[in-house]
Design an enzyme around this catalytic site. Structure first.
Site, mmCIF file in Angstrom:
data_model
loop_
_atom_site.group_PDB
_atom_site.id
_atom_site.type_symbol
_atom_site.label_atom_id
_atom_site.label_comp_id
_atom_site.label_asym_id
_atom_site.label_seq_id
_atom_site.Cartn_x
_atom_site.Cartn_y
_atom_site.Cartn_z
ATOM 1 N N GLU A 2 -5.225 -9.960 14.915
ATOM 2 C CA GLU A 2 -4.592 -8.738 14.705
ATOM 3 C C GLU A 2 -5.708 -7.460 15.021
ATOM 4 O O GLU A 2 -5.436 -6.675 15.287
ATOM 5 C CB GLU A 2 -4.026 -8.495 13.357
ATOM 6 C CG GLU A 2 -3.131 -7.345 13.093
ATOM 7 C CD GLU A 2 -2.376 -7.594 11.866
ATOM 8 O OE1 GLU A 2 -1.198 -8.018 11.586
ATOM 9 O OE2 GLU A 2 -2.873 -7.072 10.773
ATOM 10 N N GLY A 37 -4.919 -4.715 5.681
ATOM 11 C CA GLY A 37 -4.353 -5.540 5.006
ATOM 12 C C GLY A 37 -5.149 -6.823 5.208
ATOM 13 O O GLY A 37 -5.458 -7.563 4.331
ATOM 14 N N ARG A 38 -5.594 -7.177 6.449
ATOM 15 C CA ARG A 38 -6.139 -8.449 6.862
ATOM 16 C C ARG A 38 -7.790 -8.397 6.134
ATOM 17 O O ARG A 38 -8.394 -9.365 6.030
ATOM 18 C CB ARG A 38 -6.193 -8.703 8.147
ATOM 19 C CG ARG A 38 -6.948 -7.576 8.929
ATOM 20 C CD ARG A 38 -6.560 -7.882 10.514
ATOM 21 N NE ARG A 38 -6.978 -6.564 11.210
ATOM 22 C CZ ARG A 38 -6.377 -5.467 11.399
ATOM 23 N NH1 ARG A 38 -5.313 -5.307 11.012
ATOM 24 N NH2 ARG A 38 -6.790 -4.461 12.163
ATOM 25 N N GLU A 70 9.854 -5.833 3.835
ATOM 26 C CA GLU A 70 9.936 -7.240 3.537
ATOM 27 C C GLU A 70 9.522 -7.457 1.999
ATOM 28 O O GLU A 70 10.306 -7.893 1.395
ATOM 29 C CB GLU A 70 9.000 -8.307 4.376
ATOM 30 C CG GLU A 70 9.447 -8.211 5.714
ATOM 31 C CD GLU A 70 8.637 -7.128 6.521
ATOM 32 O OE1 GLU A 70 8.383 -7.467 7.740
ATOM 33 O OE2 GLU A 70 8.373 -6.264 6.111
ATOM 34 N N LYS A 119 9.232 -3.783 14.000
ATOM 35 C CA LYS A 119 9.768 -3.153 12.834
ATOM 36 C C LYS A 119 10.802 -1.975 12.953
ATOM 37 O O LYS A 119 11.825 -2.100 12.448
ATOM 38 C CB LYS A 119 8.508 -2.798 11.925
ATOM 39 C CG LYS A 119 7.606 -3.770 11.413
ATOM 40 C CD LYS A 119 6.739 -3.023 10.564
ATOM 41 C CE LYS A 119 5.763 -4.115 9.584
ATOM 42 N NZ LYS A 119 4.674 -3.417 8.945
ATOM 43 N N HIS A 141 -5.583 -36.322 13.985
ATOM 44 C CA HIS A 141 -4.104 -37.182 14.472
ATOM 45 C C HIS A 141 -3.025 -36.260 15.047
ATOM 46 O O HIS A 141 -1.915 -36.394 14.735
ATOM 47 C CB HIS A 141 -3.817 -37.586 13.260
ATOM 48 C CG HIS A 141 -4.671 -38.973 12.992
ATOM 49 N ND1 HIS A 141 -4.765 -40.077 13.363
ATOM 50 C CD2 HIS A 141 -5.851 -38.821 12.241
ATOM 51 C CE1 HIS A 141 -5.933 -40.720 12.792
ATOM 52 N NE2 HIS A 141 -6.590 -39.994 12.163
ATOM 53 N N LYS A 187 1.015 -1.205 0.000
ATOM 54 C CA LYS A 187 -0.055 0.132 0.101
ATOM 55 C C LYS A 187 0.808 1.274 0.046
ATOM 56 O O LYS A 187 0.546 2.138 -0.826
ATOM 57 C CB LYS A 187 -0.920 -0.036 1.277
ATOM 58 C CG LYS A 187 -2.023 1.166 1.157
ATOM 59 C CD LYS A 187 -2.877 1.090 2.430
ATOM 60 C CE LYS A 187 -3.397 -0.065 2.798
ATOM 61 N NZ LYS A 187 -4.326 -0.201 4.016
#
Length: 526
Positions: free
Chosen positions: A356, A269-270, A218, A502, A387, A212
């Site tokens: 978040e 973002g999410r 990253e 960050k 399992h 954005k």
């Protein structure tokens, strides 16, 4: 008038706390249980049903929850959100992800534009671009068609779109809409980018850079990794890359990209899978028509979520039962258990979405709250999880509410019969058995084999996992998280908790460290 009050100040919350608890094992046993499964169910869409029979609620608890939802003004707060009020108080922003899939209320204007028109325009631009790529009108330098799309992004730019792609990959192949294979690079760990680049033909790959701000460390690091790979292959990176970014970012008008598609600050973002963040990669992978079906499913659930009647509003009902489990019954976590391999990364997306959003210890005004807020979210597809961690779920010291997702039919439409039943029937048999086993338990004189029961669960049941049902599922959980944030009086739409690390990482890379930070940096040879 909307009031933003803490949960523990609401009269109806005190009343809810005093309602008699439900003996889940008792109400789910025998014929009572059979009737309950039929009654405690509500339609989400024509193809999806939310069943909460195996939750520790009864009519008295539900009535108290409805009263709490009304006092907390959930319907009014949702309306304020989709009508364009500033709901993200931390960043003083509107919250508009629902607007990417439909107009729920008033026209919303911001930055001098009609935001619904803005989102539709970006969808149309992406659709036109994807169609040209699929038709061979946009090609690599050699005039050859692109066969692979690679998304470069982290957090919400990866988790949601990756989960949605994996959910629809087999469906698209079966239904003839599979256009391009998609890969994802997210982790700044160079092994992540290297593994993806080693698995594709870079000459026939188009890369989607998602940032954005255009400054995400990253993501830009991985972009450089990709550009080096393209250069080493003798390719012009600008002919292989597109950007998804804001109109004000440095990427927006750069010659380094074939095209740029836009998002804005009003979609976190999410919450961005239904924006250009998910739209570009999913439209390239499956075609714009499939992405449109995905949006349509989300829009249907958004509309149902406006219903003031708690028992006819699945997202609100799911949210309120979750609040009861967290704040009255004291349960610390929720497990999301999709009995569908296609939803293998859906729990990972919901981890970010929920934790978040509602992992907050202060309210919307920055004041500490005196009650638990968001639970820990985790999960894996069934039957693999059975399992793995179901031992703790069945017999551990903590009771952890469960959220099952199951489908009557598989995506591939073919199956084998082994021991008088198909694989899909075996899968569905397992989820049905688990719901009852968790709720009812089993008495045994051998304490090691004794199951206490009383472990609550709900299930979302669908006919088949399609683009539309996937969109509906996504919107259900987004709205559930939203409603819970309203009840807890937290801001579900900022994420300051990700920033401190960050900042310190930048100090480490600039060698501006002291104390423990310097010692850890030295230990890692930075």
């Amino acid at each position: 008038m909307i009031n933003w009050n803490n949960l523990d100040t609401l009269t109806s919350f005190k009343e809810l706390s005093e309602v008699e608890r439900v003996n889940l094992a008792e109400v789910m046993s025998g014929e009572n249980g059979a009737e309950r499964v039929k009654d405690y169910s509500v339609s989400m869409t024509e193809d999806l049903t939310y069943n909460y029979a195996a939750k520790a609620v009864d009519d008295k608890v539900l009535a108290a929850l409805a009263k709490l939802a009304k006092e907390a003004q959930l319907t009014e707060k949702y309306a304020a959100l989709y009508n364009g009020e500033v709901i993200n108080t931390g960043e003083k922003r509107l919250v508009l992800h629902q607007l990417t899939r439909g107009q729920l209320g008033d026209k919303v204007e911001a930055d001098g534009v009609d935001k619904r028109e803005f989102y539709v325009k970006q969808q149309q631009r992406i659709a036109d671009f994807a169609n040209k790529v699929h038709a061979g009108e946009i090609t690599n330098a050699a005039g050859e068609k692109f066969t692979t799309v690679v998304q470069i992004g982290i957090g919400g730019s990866d988790l949601g779109p990756r989960a949605m792609y994996l959910a629809l990959e087999n469906w698209a192949k079966k239904n003839g809409t599979f256009k391009m294979e998609a890969k994802f690079i997210s982790n700044v760990d160079p092994d992540d980018a290297a593994a993806v680049l080693n698995s594709i033909d870079v000459a026939h790959s188009i890369f989607v850079l998602v940032s954005k701000s255009g400054t995400t460390l990253e993501t830009l690091t991985n972009e450089s990794f990709v550009k080096d790979a393209l250069k080493n292959a003798g390719l012009d990176a600008s002919k292989h890359m597109i950007a998804v970014t804001s109109e004000t970012s440095p990427l927006a008008k750069s010659d380094d990209y074939l095209a740029a598609f836009f998002m804005d600050d009003y979609i976190g973002g999410r919450y961005s899978s239904t924006s250009a963040v998910g739209g570009a990669v999913l439209s390239l992978a499956f075609g714009p028509e499939v992405f449109a079906q995905f949006l349509a499913g989300a829009a249907k659930v958004d509309e149902v979520s406006k219903n003031e009647d708690l028992l006819k509003n699945p997202a609100m009902l799911d949210a309120m039962i979750g609040v009861y489990e967290r704040n009255v019954l004291g349960y610390p976590a929720t497990a999301v258990l999709p009995y569908s391999q296609a939803l293998s990364r859906f729990p990972a997306h919901l981890q970010q979405l929920d934790m978040e959003s509602n992992g907050k210890s202060v309210n919307r005004f920055g004041e500490p709250v005196d009650y638990p807020t968001g639970p820990v979210i985790f999960g894996e597809p069934g039957t693999n999880g059975q399992h793995s961690f179901y031992q703790l779920l069945h017999q551990g010291t903590n009771i952890i509410p469960l959220q099952f997702i199951g489908f009557k039919n598989s995506q591939i439409g073919t199956d084998v019969v082994i021991q008088d039943s198909t694989s899909q029937q075996k899968l569905c048999a397992n989820v049905a058995a688990q719901i009852v086993a968790f709720a009812c338990g089993k008495s045994d004189e051998n304490r090691n084999k004794n199951f206490e029961g009383g472990r609550p669960s709900s299930i979302i049941i669908g006919k088949e996992l399609t683009p539309e049902t996937l969109g509906a599922l996504l919107a259900h959980f987004e709205n559930k998280v939203m409603f819970q944030g309203f009840v807890w009086n937290v801001n579900s739409f900022d994420q300051e908790g990700v920033q401190l690390g960050k900042v310190l990482a930048k100090r480490v890379l600039a060698h501006e460290t002291d104390g423990a930070l310097k010692v850890y940096s030295d230990l890692l040879d930075i």
